[in-house]
Design an enzyme around this catalytic site. Structure first.
Site, PDB file in Angstrom:
ATOM      1  N   ARG A  80       0.824  -1.212   0.000  1.00 16.91           N
ATOM      2  CA  ARG A  80       0.000   0.000   0.000  1.00 16.91           C
ATOM      3  C   ARG A  80       0.857   1.260   0.000  1.00 16.91           C
ATOM      4  O   ARG A  80       1.909   1.303   0.634  1.00 16.91           O
ATOM      5  CB  ARG A  80      -0.922  -0.008   1.218  1.00 16.91           C
ATOM      6  CG  ARG A  80      -1.900  -1.172   1.217  1.00 16.91           C
ATOM      7  CD  ARG A  80      -2.637  -1.335   2.532  1.00 16.91           C
ATOM      8  NE  ARG A  80      -3.598  -2.436   2.426  1.00 16.91           N
ATOM      9  CZ  ARG A  80      -3.294  -3.716   2.685  1.00 16.91           C
ATOM     10  NH1 ARG A  80      -2.070  -4.056   3.070  1.00 16.91           N
ATOM     11  NH2 ARG A  80      -4.207  -4.648   2.551  1.00 16.91           N
ATOM     12  N   HIS A 105      -0.608  -2.413  -4.573  1.00 18.42           N
ATOM     13  CA  HIS A 105       0.002  -3.317  -5.560  1.00 18.42           C
ATOM     14  C   HIS A 105       0.034  -2.753  -6.976  1.00 18.42           C
ATOM     15  O   HIS A 105      -0.193  -3.465  -7.964  1.00 18.42           O
ATOM     16  CB  HIS A 105      -0.715  -4.657  -5.579  1.00 18.42           C
ATOM     17  CG  HIS A 105      -0.513  -5.496  -4.347  1.00 18.42           C
ATOM     18  ND1 HIS A 105       0.602  -5.408  -3.554  1.00 18.42           N
ATOM     19  CD2 HIS A 105      -1.300  -6.452  -3.775  1.00 18.42           C
ATOM     20  CE1 HIS A 105       0.505  -6.280  -2.560  1.00 18.42           C
ATOM     21  NE2 HIS A 105      -0.642  -6.915  -2.668  1.00 18.42           N
ATOM     22  N   HIS A 179       3.463 -12.809  -5.672  1.00 23.56           N
ATOM     23  CA  HIS A 179       2.341 -12.906  -4.740  1.00 23.56           C
ATOM     24  C   HIS A 179       1.732 -14.312  -4.744  1.00 23.56           C
ATOM     25  O   HIS A 179       0.497 -14.456  -4.685  1.00 23.56           O
ATOM     26  CB  HIS A 179       1.290 -11.852  -5.095  1.00 23.56           C
ATOM     27  CG  HIS A 179       0.450 -11.395  -3.951  1.00 23.56           C
ATOM     28  ND1 HIS A 179      -0.523 -12.173  -3.380  1.00 23.56           N
ATOM     29  CD2 HIS A 179       0.434 -10.219  -3.261  1.00 23.56           C
ATOM     30  CE1 HIS A 179      -1.121 -11.511  -2.411  1.00 23.56           C
ATOM     31  NE2 HIS A 179      -0.547 -10.313  -2.316  1.00 23.56           N
ATOM     32  N   SER A 180       2.560 -15.334  -4.777  1.00 26.17           N
ATOM     33  CA  SER A 180       2.033 -16.698  -4.742  1.00 26.17           C
ATOM     34  C   SER A 180       1.450 -17.023  -3.372  1.00 26.17           C
ATOM     35  O   SER A 180       1.969 -16.608  -2.331  1.00 26.17           O
ATOM     36  CB  SER A 180       3.138 -17.704  -5.070  1.00 26.17           C
ATOM     37  OG  SER A 180       3.439 -17.693  -6.447  1.00 26.17           O
ATOM     38  N   TYR A 181       0.356 -17.776  -3.399  1.00 25.81           N
ATOM     39  CA  TYR A 181      -0.268 -18.316  -2.196  1.00 25.81           C
ATOM     40  C   TYR A 181       0.131 -19.788  -2.102  1.00 25.81           C
ATOM     41  O   TYR A 181      -0.240 -20.590  -2.958  1.00 25.81           O
ATOM     42  CB  TYR A 181      -1.785 -18.239  -2.275  1.00 25.81           C
ATOM     43  CG  TYR A 181      -2.406 -16.868  -2.179  1.00 25.81           C
ATOM     44  CD1 TYR A 181      -3.221 -16.525  -1.100  1.00 25.81           C
ATOM     45  CD2 TYR A 181      -2.241 -15.923  -3.197  1.00 25.81           C
ATOM     46  CE1 TYR A 181      -3.843 -15.288  -1.016  1.00 25.81           C
ATOM     47  CE2 TYR A 181      -2.860 -14.675  -3.119  1.00 25.81           C
ATOM     48  CZ  TYR A 181      -3.655 -14.370  -2.030  1.00 25.81           C
ATOM     49  OH  TYR A 181      -4.266 -13.136  -1.960  1.00 25.81           O
ATOM     50  N   ASP A 252      -1.047 -10.122   8.221  1.00 30.25           N
ATOM     51  CA  ASP A 252      -0.887  -9.376   6.961  1.00 30.25           C
ATOM     52  C   ASP A 252       0.179  -8.324   7.225  1.00 30.25           C
ATOM     53  O   ASP A 252      -0.029  -7.135   6.975  1.00 30.25           O
ATOM     54  CB  ASP A 252      -2.214  -8.742   6.529  1.00 30.25           C
ATOM     55  CG  ASP A 252      -2.153  -8.177   5.109  1.00 30.25           C
ATOM     56  OD1 ASP A 252      -1.146  -8.414   4.419  1.00 30.25           O
ATOM     57  OD2 ASP A 252      -3.118  -7.500   4.695  1.00 30.25           O
ATOM     58  N   GLU A 313       5.748 -12.710   0.847  1.00 32.12           N
ATOM     59  CA  GLU A 313       6.078 -11.695  -0.151  1.00 32.12           C
ATOM     60  C   GLU A 313       7.384 -10.989   0.239  1.00 32.12           C
ATOM     61  O   GLU A 313       7.383 -10.042   1.020  1.00 32.12           O
ATOM     62  CB  GLU A 313       4.938 -10.682  -0.252  1.00 32.12           C
ATOM     63  CG  GLU A 313       3.584 -11.295  -0.559  1.00 32.12           C
ATOM     64  CD  GLU A 313       2.449 -10.343  -0.262  1.00 32.12           C
ATOM     65  OE1 GLU A 313       2.497  -9.189  -0.736  1.00 32.12           O
ATOM     66  OE2 GLU A 313       1.523 -10.737   0.470  1.00 32.12           O
TER      67      GLU A 313
END
Length: 348
Positions: A80, A105, A179-181, A252, A313
């Protein structure tokens, strides 16, 4: 070792290509040139069963309509930016606000929405996909014509290395990440709450109510943010700490790394026996346990929900342009942006 190429779909009349890299050790990586998005990572568990360990889709339409940044490269700036603006050399730059009054992003038309140029390289011991893109001066409000390349390299040690490179003709901001989960259970059999994370970090960044860093460093001691000896991710969900509650139960948050290139991040699913080691030259990692994931779509037959994946990340601290004490994300015209992160998959 093998590379396969195909057509994944089409966006505004442009073909989206898919590349599948297959090594000699039971690992496959699939990625598309829409957002440099990693769609699948197939690795064996402790019994040799090969399954997918990242969240993704099988159609371009699903990425366009539902993706919460699954597997993509985000930029120009990850995270952000407060009030969707910043100042450089006395000039104020306004960015699109896509999360309340803030910019997230890279905005609604960031690098994750770009169809990148791509080429492949095959060596004796490694396979590469090299993505390139030229971002024009003024794109999403950012200054400078920026040339970016992202290289995904897969070797026979079941290592994925992501290398980021950028140059600009005018001072600008750059802070890229993937940004892989991840979900090491394989094919989304379970959520990630019982995944064990070990992370070499003594401090995390405190967040404001709008999830922006306040600039304050908080010691991890005595909190659910202390991963130095390993802990399950569900500890953050069950925590009464105000910062865990603030983000919807979980994490987060940027955690400041106390070391680099020394197995500083380790994620384990003990039931499957899979282990992921992450090593980087970046100063921090944003840990996100998908606390805000909507449940109105499916991920390869599984209803999306909170805690279905975990993001690691690696990046500079978010909103660094507004915090002079953070490592700088400025890139000048005579400089090169260079950073890399390695993901090594193995079994217990």
């Amino acid at each position: 070792m093998e590379i396969r190429e195909g057509i994944f779909g089409e966006v505004n009349g442009q073909e989206v290509k898919i590349f599948t890299l297959i090594n000699g050790s039971g690992m496959e990586l699939s990625c598309i040139n829409y957002g440099c998005t990693i769609t699948k990572v197939l690795v064996p568990d402790q019994n040799g069963k090969v399954e997918n360990v990242v969240l993704g889709f099988d159609s371009i339409e699903e990425y366009i309509n539902h993706s919460p940044f699954f597997g993509c490269v985000v930029g120009r700036v990850a995270g952000r930016i407060a009030n969707s603006q910043f100042e450089l050399d006395g000039i104020t730059y306004d960015l699109p606000n896509n999360e309340g009054v803030n910019h997230l992003h890279g905005g609604d038309h960031g690098f994750d929405k770009v169809i990148w140029d791509a080429k492949v390289e095959k060596g004796a011991d490694e396979l590469k996909v090299i993505f390139t893109h030229k971002s024009s001066d003024g794109t999403a409000g950012y200054p400078g014509n920026v040339t970016v390349s992202i290289t995904y390299t897969l070797n026979n040690k079941n290592e994925l290395d992501i290398f980021y490179h950028a140059t600009t003709d005018k001072k600008t901001l750059i802070n890229l990440t993937n940004h892989s989960y991840f979900n090491l259970s394989g094919d989304l059999k379970r959520d990630i709450l019982e995944h064990e994370l070990t992370l070499k970090s003594d401090h995390f960044l405190k967040l404001s109510d709008s999830l922006l860093p306040t600039g304050e460093l908080e010691a991890v001691d005595g909190t659910a943010f202390d991963f130095r000896d390993g802990r399950e991710l569900k500890d953050g969900v069950q925590s009464d700490h105000q910062q865990n509650k603030l983000v919807g139960g979980g994490y987060d948050h940027p955690l400041v790394l106390s070391t680099n290139r020394e197995e500083e991040i380790c994620l384990i699913d003990h039931q499957a026996g899979r282990k992921l080691i992450v090593e980087t030259d970046e100063p921090s990692v944003v840990l996100y346990t998908s606390n805000m994931m909507a449940d109105d779509f499916e991920v390869r037959g599984v209803t999306a929900r909170k805690y279905l994946g975990v993001c690691l990340e690696t990046q500079h601290q978010p909103d660094a342009i507004h915090h002079p004490t953070f490592p700088s994300i400025l890139l000048d015209k005579d400089e090169e942006y260079r950073t890399s992160t390695k993901y090594r998959f193995s079994v217990m």
